[in-house]
Design a protein around this motif. Structure first.
Motif, PDB file in Angstrom:
ATOM      1  N   ILE A 246       0.845  -1.206   0.000  1.00 50.31           N
ATOM      2  CA  ILE A 246       0.000   0.000   0.000  1.00 50.31           C
ATOM      3  C   ILE A 246       0.880   1.256   0.000  1.00 50.31           C
ATOM      4  N   HIS A 248       3.962   1.618  -0.872  1.00 47.95           N
ATOM      5  CA  HIS A 248       4.787   1.770  -2.074  1.00 47.95           C
ATOM      6  C   HIS A 248       3.959   1.756  -3.357  1.00 47.95           C
ATOM      7  N   ASP A 249       2.655   1.869  -3.223  1.00 52.56           N
ATOM      8  CA  ASP A 249       1.763   1.905  -4.397  1.00 52.56           C
ATOM      9  C   ASP A 249       1.998   0.751  -5.361  1.00 52.56           C
ATOM     10  N   LEU A 250       2.124  -0.460  -4.828  1.00 52.63           N
ATOM     11  CA  LEU A 250       2.379  -1.610  -5.697  1.00 52.63           C
ATOM     12  C   LEU A 250       1.053  -2.263  -6.097  1.00 52.63           C
ATOM     13  N   ASP A 251       0.935  -2.613  -7.395  1.00 53.17           N
ATOM     14  CA  ASP A 251      -0.267  -3.342  -7.828  1.00 53.17           C
ATOM     15  C   ASP A 251      -0.155  -4.798  -7.442  1.00 53.17           C
TER      16      ASP A 251
END
Ligand code: ATP
Length: 351
Positions: A246, A248-251
């Motif tokens: 979340i 690190h904005d990872l998909d």
């Protein structure tokens, strides 16, 4: 030291550790969202599942509540989950209590006398029931009867009350502490074992689906090998990895993300944390590999001896990092190698 299911205070330092098998913080609530509700969703423990399935199918066919069930094994392996699954599979309500929550026999009598026919009564940490409550439970489990005391002092009388048939599911982390008359009243005892990595991988993949976390490649494997054979730890590591994703904005989460997230919490590739490493380091550097007594060791790492003995040692011994000898604790070759050091001699010479 024992884990206190009610207050979560049984283990002081343990409750702060990411690799503790006991729940920490508000985990009882977050455990809930990841609990499977049917035997099919319960990962691993194939023999136990097959036995339980047969046991429940037979009870259903006979149209009677099943015999009482005892679930034994270390914390975090799924005893509460299994109890809830049994009630679900039978389509009956479940009443939940625990040994430490029942202070007087009267507390148990009032629970028993309010049970409906077929209901499941789950008693966690059943080995911690007070003796008078335990005696009352023997009779209730065997004869479906409870003696209710009316009045006080010399004028008190006991009135026998017939109970409908119900099923007790007892859970214990200390099966050896259960008195044999109580143990004998369970028709089926299930022993839960630590989970192999492959099963934990499946469990993590299932939990990731529930939490909406997309895992890539060996991500589940990297968490599984650090989970100390324990589903509760696996789910906790997954939640911390989700935090990482979340922030690190990872998909999706790959194995390197798992390693980075868990390194931050000082959990290494074998699932050892700061305290485990401190214990091994102390034996190796201060005592040239041991043997060293528990109290000395605990003083060096600045930890209660109970915490070292009950929290660190079981895993270190199980994984072959440490051996307990009559002369004290000895670090194995595996421990030296894990610390990147060369052993001084073959520890087997010490036996
Ligand atoms: N075999 C399993 N499959 C899927 N999830 C599991 C399994 N075993 C345990 N879990 C999950 O791990 C968490 C801890 O399980 P649970 O509360 O049942 O452990 P426990 O043995 O009752 O622990 P304690 O002795 O501390 O009460 C829960 O979120 C549960 O859903």
């Amino acid at each position: 030291m024992e884990y206190d299911a009610q207050t979560n205070t049984g283990a002081n330092e343990e409750s702060l550790r990411m690799v503790s098998a006991a729940p920490i913080g508000n985990e009882p609530v977050s455990d809930e969202e990841l609990r499977p509700h049917a035997l099919d969703g319960f990962i691993g423990q194939p023999l136990l599942k097959a036995q339980l399935q047969l046991f429940l199918d037979a009870a259903r066919k006979r149209e009677v509540p099943p015999d009482h069930i005892l679930l034994a094994g270390p914390p975090g392996l799924g005893k509460t989950t299994l109890a809830m699954i049994v009630a679900n599979e039978l389509g009956v309500p479940i009443r939940v209590t625990s040994g430490p929550a029942i202070q007087h026999a009267g507390d148990l009598a009032s629970i028993l006398s309010s049970l409906d026919a077929g209901e499941v009564l789950f008693i966690d940490e059943i080995h911690r029931l007070p003796r008078p409550a335990e005696e009352l439970l023997y009779i209730a489990m065997e004869d479906f009867r409870v003696d209710v005391m009316v009045g006080k002092g010399p004028g008190a009388t006991s009135i026998p009350l017939t109970l409908p048939r119900f099923t007790v599911i007892g859970a214990t982390t200390r099966e050896g502490m259960l008195p044999s008359p109580l143990r004998a009243r369970f028709g089926f005892t299930a022993h839960l074992d630590f989970y192999p990595h492959e099963e934990l991988e499946k469990l993590i993949e299932r939990s990731a689906d529930v939490l909406g976390v997309k895992l890539d490649g060996q991500a589940a494997h990297e968490m599984a090998v650090r989970s100390r054979g324990t589903p509760r730890i696996a789910n906790r590591l997954l939640r911390r990895v989700r935090d990482w994703a979340i922030v690190h904005d990872l998909d999706s989460v790959g194995p390197d993300d798992v390693k980075s997230a868990l390194e931050l919490y000082q959990i290494d590739a074998e699932g050892l944390d700061r305290l485990d490493i401190a214990v091994l380091n102390a034996i190796v550097t201060h005592f040239n590999g041991g043997p060293v007594g528990l109290n000395t060791l605990s003083a060096i790492v600045g930890e209660e001896s109970e915490t070292v003995e009950t929290v660190c040692e079981p895993y270190l011994v199980r994984e072959g990092f440490l051996v307990r000898t009559p002369k004290g604790r000895v670090a194995t070759d595996k421990a030296w190698a894990h610390l990147g050091l060369t052993p001084r001699e073959d520890v087997s010479k010490l036996f």
